[in-house]
Scaffold this active site. Structure first.
Site, mmCIF file in Angstrom:
data_model
loop_
_atom_site.group_PDB
_atom_site.id
_atom_site.type_symbol
_atom_site.label_atom_id
_atom_site.label_comp_id
_atom_site.label_asym_id
_atom_site.label_seq_id
_atom_site.Cartn_x
_atom_site.Cartn_y
_atom_site.Cartn_z
ATOM 1 N N GLY A 17 0.816 -1.215 0.000
ATOM 2 C CA GLY A 17 0.000 0.000 0.000
ATOM 3 C C GLY A 17 0.851 1.268 0.000
ATOM 4 O O GLY A 17 0.387 2.348 -0.362
ATOM 5 N N CYS A 67 -15.016 -3.063 5.992
ATOM 6 C CA CYS A 67 -16.471 -2.864 6.073
ATOM 7 C C CYS A 67 -17.211 -3.715 5.038
ATOM 8 O O CYS A 67 -18.356 -3.434 4.700
ATOM 9 C CB CYS A 67 -16.829 -1.398 5.897
ATOM 10 S SG CYS A 67 -16.368 -0.380 7.307
ATOM 11 N N GLY A 68 -16.540 -4.726 4.511
ATOM 12 C CA GLY A 68 -17.249 -5.663 3.647
ATOM 13 C C GLY A 68 -17.080 -5.455 2.149
ATOM 14 O O GLY A 68 -17.871 -5.950 1.358
ATOM 15 N N ASN A 98 -3.114 -7.706 9.220
ATOM 16 C CA ASN A 98 -3.193 -7.149 7.869
ATOM 17 C C ASN A 98 -2.363 -7.964 6.868
ATOM 18 O O ASN A 98 -2.002 -7.484 5.803
ATOM 19 C CB ASN A 98 -2.729 -5.687 7.875
ATOM 20 C CG ASN A 98 -3.085 -4.949 6.582
ATOM 21 O OD1 ASN A 98 -4.110 -5.227 5.968
ATOM 22 N ND2 ASN A 98 -2.223 -4.025 6.165
ATOM 23 N N ARG A 125 -19.780 0.959 8.609
ATOM 24 C CA ARG A 125 -19.954 0.046 9.733
ATOM 25 C C ARG A 125 -20.718 0.826 10.783
ATOM 26 O O ARG A 125 -20.208 1.763 11.366
ATOM 27 C CB ARG A 125 -18.591 -0.415 10.246
ATOM 28 C CG ARG A 125 -18.648 -1.400 11.397
ATOM 29 C CD ARG A 125 -17.253 -1.802 11.825
ATOM 30 N NE ARG A 125 -16.667 -2.771 10.916
ATOM 31 C CZ ARG A 125 -16.756 -4.095 11.080
ATOM 32 N NH1 ARG A 125 -17.401 -4.592 12.107
ATOM 33 N NH2 ARG A 125 -16.192 -4.898 10.224
HETATM 34 C C1 SPV Z 1 -6.957 -0.646 1.510
HETATM 35 O O1 SPV Z 1 -6.527 -0.575 2.663
HETATM 36 O O2 SPV Z 1 -7.864 0.071 1.089
HETATM 37 C C2 SPV Z 1 -6.364 -1.635 0.590
HETATM 38 C C3 SPV Z 1 -5.052 -2.191 0.908
HETATM 39 O O3 SPV Z 1 -6.907 -1.900 -0.444
HETATM 40 S S1 SPV Z 1 -3.773 -1.098 0.621
HETATM 41 O O4 SPV Z 1 -3.031 -1.516 -0.547
HETATM 42 O O5 SPV Z 1 -2.937 -1.110 1.779
HETATM 43 O O6 SPV Z 1 -4.335 0.219 0.376
#
Ligand code: SPV
Ligand code: MN
Length: 623
Positions: A220, A271-272, A387, A420
């Site tokens: 991310g 949140c789904g 995570n 949520r």
């Molecule tokens: C998110 O957290 O919205 C993701 C994973 O999709 S990340 O690549 O860490 O953003």
């Protein structure tokens, strides 16, 4: 090009020259000179060259092979397990302002800092020069992306998650219209993890279409094409006439009917979102990022800019996520990250094993791990990070939609927004208008805590689930959203979902029930179900839901359940409205339509309360 001579070997120079794009050459030259890698590898779309990247990830130890064919494990540093919001910032030119809550640093100072950190950051390392397409190839939706990274893992996971784009760059015909991402993991330790996490910086230069990312590895933060490109594309879309959204795209397939209806959907983390895109019987186009544009007929069309899934592995088990679980247990090219490995096998939280069935030692994101191991603060380290993730291609999923790579995208007929929320929103409602729909997206809230902090969790406002990536003032973004929908001849209908409604501490519905809610919305799009108009939106009729529960789950759905779930909780809605007034009051240039919707809803709810003296009204009251 003389300037590359001596920097790259002739074979690599030829590959760059074949693109006939002086802007690409310029970027590569500039950043190779700055970062000073020992070796430069330009990778085309040739499968052998692509395979070389994975091979290097293994040779360098950034990934290790697992027992199952094709599976590898990658670890990010112990302090680099999620997006670093604090050190991600927009480089803001003098005189410009953004919304509250959007991190920014003054552009010149920020550039100086991050270019300083990148100076010589790749010494002794190999840099991979990669070309990708954000979106299907040969599509008017798509954007070309140039990635320079000294992490073979980053370059490899981008192969799983995005479409190769070397040939796509040729189609640019020399244009500078592409994004550039510069990433360096910085100095790494014996586990191949970034040493200097304090120096982690992710700086977004939207004026120049570039993102700089240094001293990190978590996808991310490091993968240019994921959340970094999302930020640049949000800026671009908001200067033009389309939308870049943190949205899933799915095909909804009603039972006993031949048709498929495409929906997009935005949900804050946890949140789904992925579970909505993966509802059994439906098809997935994408689970994270969408570009939406109007076509010549006035339809809203969307593409998934990705071709893979970087998914949370926690709670993936045979009951809750059977399709993904099966993929993770089958030989194929894929990457696990930050899970426990024992005897070549991966283990994660919530995989469906009893406590005693997990190994008590192995290797995880903390290095050698044993049950009871503590972190420096004295907290017990779980066997896998909450995570922890898997990285797969979308095409390996049984429910992959046939239109995944369609250059024209899919026609979006509806949009789901979800948060949520334990006590306010009904499980599903339809907006009264497009503007009300934008309001529903803008007012998403997500509860951050469980019951331990009292009756109500702490709520975070999460407009369109996109604020972490916002690089333009929120008011401008929302105004563009409203404009986009109004220009469409076939505007999508908008739905607020809430999978988390509780009564006396218990969820009022089962996890799988979201299937009924999304199918009701699909039917509404086709004019199949009448609905009850209330101030908060259109609500389903009891009989229609009862019919759906029977057909989908062969389950009785009682009038009591319905009344409990779909009553309008007037006081709670009014409280939510006050929170929203607080959140948006000082936001400059908010669209007046937002306030008009808010005022209308507030007025109607206050009237109802005065007339009836009640704080909760059953759906039948509105019939
Ligand atoms: C998110 O957290 O919205 C993701 C994973 O999709 S990340 O690549 O860490 O953003
Ligand atoms: Mn996401």
């Amino acid at each position: 090009m003389a300037s590359l001579e001596g920097l790259l070997d002739p074979e690599n120079i030829d590959k760059l020259n074949a693109l006939v794009n002086p802007h690409v050459i310029e970027q590569v030259e500039r950043f190779v000179r700055l970062c000073k890698p020992t070796r430069v590898s330009v990778i085309t779309d040739d499968p052998e060259e692509v395979a070389y990247v994975r091979q290097r990830a293994l040779e360098l130890g950034e990934e290790r092979k697992l027992e199952m064919e094709g599976h590898t494990i990658h670890y990010d540093g112990f302090q680099d397990q999620a997006r670093d919001k604090a050190h991600t910032a927009v480089l803001l030119p003098e005189g410009q302002t953004l919304s509250r809550g959007i991190n920014s640093v003054e552009r010149e100072a920020g550039l100086k800092e991050v270019l300083g950190l990148l100076n010589g950051a790749m010494k002794g390392k190999e840099v991979f020069v990669r070309f990708f397409s954000l979106g299907p190839t040969n599509s008017r939706f798509s954007i070309c992306a140039l990635q320079l990274t000294d992490s073979a893992y980053v370059a490899h996971s981008e192969d799983l998650l995005y479409r190769s784009g070397y040939e796509e760059f040729k189609r640019l015909e020399g244009s500078p219209d592409f994004f550039t991402f510069i990433h360096s993991a910085g100095e790494i330790d014996e586990r191949n993890c970034t040493v200097n996490v304090e120096g982690r910086r992710i700086y977004v230069d939207f004026m120049d279409g570039k993102v700089y990312s240094v001293n990190n590895q978590y996808a991310g933060n490091s993968l240019g094409l994921k959340k970094l490109a999302l930020r640049l594309a949000i800026y671009k879309a908001n200067q033009e006439d389309w939308l870049t959204e943190h949205m899933l795209i799915m095909g909804v397939h009603p039972p006993e009917k031949e048709r498929v209806t495409y929906f997009a959907g935005a949900y804050p983390s946890a949140c789904g979102k992925t579970s909505t895109a993966m509802i059994p019987g439906q098809s997935i186009v994408g689970d994270d990022i969408a570009y939406l544009k109007m076509d010549d007929a006035g339809n809203c069309r969307a593409v998934n800019i990705e071709s893979g899934v970087f998914g949370i592995i926690r709670d993936v088990n045979t009951v809750d996520d059977p399709l993904i679980y099966k993929v993770l247990q089958t030989p194929r090219e894929m990457i696990f990250s930050n899970v426990l490995i024992a005897e070549g096998r991966p283990y994660w939280l919530g995989m469906g094993l009893e406590d005693g069935e997990y190994p008590t030692k192995g290797v995880n994101h903390s290095g050698d791990w044993w049950k009871g191991k503590k972190d420096p603060e004295g907290n017990e380290i779980p066997l896998a990070h909450p995570n922890a993730r898997y990285t797969i291609r979308l095409s390996v999923l049984e429910n992959a939609d046939p239109n995944i790579d369609n250059p024209d995208g899919v026609v979006i007929r509806g949009i789901y927004y979800g948060g949520r929320d334990s006590d306010t929103n009904v499980p599903i409602s339809e907006s009264l208008s497009w503007e009300h729909g934008v309001y529903l997206g803008a007012t998403i809230e997500s509860e951050t805590t469980s019951a331990t902090l009292g009756k109500r969790g702490v709520r975070t406002s999460s407009p369109m689930a996109v604020m972490d990536f916002m690089v333009v003032p929120l008011g401008l973004y929302l105004s563009n959203h409203i404009k986009f929908g109004r220009n469409l001849r076939n505007c999508p209908k908008v739905y607020a979902t809430n999978y988390f409604l509780k009564h006396e501490g218990e969820y009022t519905n089962e996890k799988v029930d979201k299937k009924v809610w999304i199918l009701w919305a699909e039917g509404r799009v086709h004019g199949e179900y009448p609905a009850i108009r209330t101030p908060i939106g259109y609500l389903p009729l009891y009989d229609d839901l009862r019919g759906l529960f029977r057909r989908v789950f062969d389950r009785e759905y009682s009038q009591e359940e319905y009344d409990q779930q779909f009553s309008v909780r007037v006081d709670n809605y009014l409280e939510k409205i006050s929170r929203m007034e607080e959140v948006f009051r000082d936001e400059p240039k908010m669209p007046e339509e937002f306030w008009a919707v808010l005022e209308a809803q507030k007025g109607e709810l206050l009237n109802l309360k005065a007339q009836t003296g009640k704080t909760v009204l059953k759906p039948s009251f509105f019939m």
